[in-house]
Write a protein that holds these residues in place. Sequence first.
Motif, mmCIF file in Angstrom:
data_model
loop_
_atom_site.group_PDB
_atom_site.id
_atom_site.type_symbol
_atom_site.label_atom_id
_atom_site.label_comp_id
_atom_site.label_asym_id
_atom_site.label_seq_id
_atom_site.Cartn_x
_atom_site.Cartn_y
_atom_site.Cartn_z
ATOM 1 N N UNK A 1 0.840 -1.195 0.000
ATOM 2 C CA UNK A 1 0.000 0.000 0.000
ATOM 3 C C UNK A 1 0.879 1.250 0.000
ATOM 4 N N UNK A 2 1.147 1.811 -1.195
ATOM 5 C CA UNK A 2 1.976 3.024 -1.259
ATOM 6 C C UNK A 2 1.323 4.213 -0.554
ATOM 7 N N UNK A 3 -0.008 4.212 -0.443
ATOM 8 C CA UNK A 3 -0.711 5.320 0.201
ATOM 9 C C UNK A 3 -0.405 5.396 1.692
ATOM 10 N N UNK A 4 -0.196 4.243 2.324
ATOM 11 C CA UNK A 4 0.060 4.224 3.770
ATOM 12 C C UNK A 4 1.489 3.803 4.110
ATOM 13 N N UNK A 5 2.232 3.324 3.132
ATOM 14 C CA UNK A 5 3.601 2.873 3.386
ATOM 15 C C UNK A 5 3.661 1.558 4.127
ATOM 16 N N UNK A 6 2.672 0.695 3.875
ATOM 17 C CA UNK A 6 2.598 -0.575 4.590
ATOM 18 C C UNK A 6 2.546 -1.763 3.635
ATOM 19 N N UNK A 7 3.031 -2.893 4.135
ATOM 20 C CA UNK A 7 2.901 -4.172 3.456
ATOM 21 C C UNK A 7 1.938 -5.001 4.294
ATOM 22 N N UNK A 8 0.807 -5.393 3.685
ATOM 23 C CA UNK A 8 -0.229 -6.139 4.389
ATOM 24 C C UNK A 8 -0.142 -7.626 4.023
ATOM 25 N N UNK A 9 -0.372 -8.467 5.032
ATOM 26 C CA UNK A 9 -0.253 -9.913 4.882
ATOM 27 C C UNK A 9 -1.605 -10.586 5.108
ATOM 28 N N UNK A 10 -1.955 -11.489 4.181
ATOM 29 C CA UNK A 10 -3.196 -12.269 4.269
ATOM 30 C C UNK A 10 -2.859 -13.731 3.991
ATOM 31 N N UNK A 11 -3.659 -14.635 4.517
ATOM 32 C CA UNK A 11 -3.435 -16.053 4.245
ATOM 33 C C UNK A 11 -3.770 -16.406 2.798
ATOM 34 N N UNK A 12 -4.768 -15.714 2.239
ATOM 35 C CA UNK A 12 -5.167 -16.016 0.862
ATOM 36 C C UNK A 12 -5.741 -14.761 0.210
ATOM 37 N N UNK A 13 -5.889 -14.831 -1.081
ATOM 38 C CA UNK A 13 -6.437 -13.694 -1.823
ATOM 39 C C UNK A 13 -7.876 -13.388 -1.387
ATOM 40 N N UNK A 14 -8.629 -14.419 -1.036
ATOM 41 C CA UNK A 14 -10.025 -14.212 -0.638
ATOM 42 C C UNK A 14 -10.147 -13.403 0.656
ATOM 43 N N UNK A 15 -9.087 -13.345 1.461
ATOM 44 C CA UNK A 15 -9.100 -12.596 2.714
ATOM 45 C C UNK A 15 -8.840 -11.105 2.527
ATOM 46 N N UNK A 16 -8.428 -10.694 1.321
ATOM 47 C CA UNK A 16 -7.941 -9.320 1.145
ATOM 48 C C UNK A 16 -8.984 -8.242 1.427
ATOM 49 N N UNK A 17 -10.255 -8.613 1.505
ATOM 50 C CA UNK A 17 -11.289 -7.638 1.847
ATOM 51 C C UNK A 17 -11.456 -7.526 3.363
ATOM 52 N N UNK A 18 -10.799 -8.419 4.108
ATOM 53 C CA UNK A 18 -10.869 -8.408 5.564
ATOM 54 C C UNK A 18 -9.660 -7.654 6.130
ATOM 55 N N UNK A 19 -9.603 -7.578 7.429
ATOM 56 C CA UNK A 19 -8.456 -6.960 8.093
ATOM 57 C C UNK A 19 -7.223 -7.843 7.877
ATOM 58 N N UNK A 20 -6.072 -7.233 7.538
ATOM 59 C CA UNK A 20 -4.870 -8.055 7.321
ATOM 60 C C UNK A 20 -4.439 -8.773 8.601
ATOM 61 N N UNK A 21 -3.820 -9.912 8.433
ATOM 62 C CA UNK A 21 -3.296 -10.666 9.576
ATOM 63 C C UNK A 21 -2.128 -9.932 10.213
ATOM 64 N N UNK A 22 -1.410 -9.187 9.361
ATOM 65 C CA UNK A 22 -0.244 -8.442 9.831
ATOM 66 C C UNK A 22 0.008 -7.303 8.855
ATOM 67 N N UNK A 23 0.506 -6.191 9.360
ATOM 68 C CA UNK A 23 0.913 -5.076 8.510
ATOM 69 C C UNK A 23 2.276 -4.600 8.986
ATOM 70 N N UNK A 24 3.150 -4.361 8.038
ATOM 71 C CA UNK A 24 4.491 -3.880 8.370
ATOM 72 C C UNK A 24 4.655 -2.500 7.770
ATOM 73 N N UNK A 25 4.974 -1.526 8.636
ATOM 74 C CA UNK A 25 5.240 -0.169 8.170
ATOM 75 C C UNK A 25 6.649 -0.153 7.585
ATOM 76 N N UNK A 26 6.793 0.367 6.380
ATOM 77 C CA UNK A 26 8.044 0.233 5.646
ATOM 78 C C UNK A 26 9.058 1.365 5.852
ATOM 79 N N UNK A 27 8.668 2.479 6.474
ATOM 80 C CA UNK A 27 9.633 3.557 6.696
ATOM 81 C C UNK A 27 10.814 3.016 7.496
ATOM 82 N N UNK A 28 12.012 3.224 6.984
ATOM 83 C CA UNK A 28 13.214 2.765 7.666
ATOM 84 C C UNK A 28 13.509 1.290 7.507
ATOM 85 N N UNK A 29 12.692 0.579 6.739
ATOM 86 C CA UNK A 29 12.908 -0.860 6.544
ATOM 87 C C UNK A 29 14.073 -1.104 5.577
ATOM 88 N N UNK A 30 14.624 -2.290 5.654
ATOM 89 C CA UNK A 30 15.666 -2.721 4.712
ATOM 90 C C UNK A 30 15.127 -3.921 3.961
#
Length: 174
Positions: A12-41
């Motif tokens: 998500x370039x709008x929020x600077x996050x990488x969202x994780x889902x178990x499957x594509x069908x879950x993508x309309x739900x809340x992500x299982x995990x989100x990682x903020x990418x600022x300062x990431x390597x």
Amino acid sequence: MKGWQYRWFILSPETGELHYFLSESEKTQKPRCSIYLAGAVIAPSDEDSNTFTVNSATGDMIKLRATDARARQEWVDKLRAVTEMYTRAIASSHPPLPPREHSSNARNPVAKLEVLDAFANCREQLAKVEKHNTALSHSIETSSLNLDPEVLVLKATAHTTVFTLNQCLNILYQ
């Protein structure tokens, strides 16, 4: 864990996050995990041409495996672009601290100028390296070797090295 499991990630370039889902069908739900990418390597793995890691500034790390070397490079490039955009945004809103004065140099303005000159020289050298790295990336992308896994690792390693050196210099300057 042995083997790999298919998972669904949304950048998500709008929020600077990488969202994780178990499957594509879950993508309309809340992500299982989100990682903020600022300062990431974002670092390609040496173990093969498909894997890479995302190391967040908070210490979280995920290891991912793309379907092939080209897909890995696309993910690495896009993740790095978003990471750099948000890292620069944070840096611009928080200017670097003035250099610390050490007790031995506090009364010696010549020593302080030498340190500032050294930082300026480092920045100048890094700017040259960035230009060479950009030229290398362009050469790889326009050559017939642009799918060679070893060449892609070279490109990714060079980019990561330059990015890391810039981050280190910023930390030292502060």
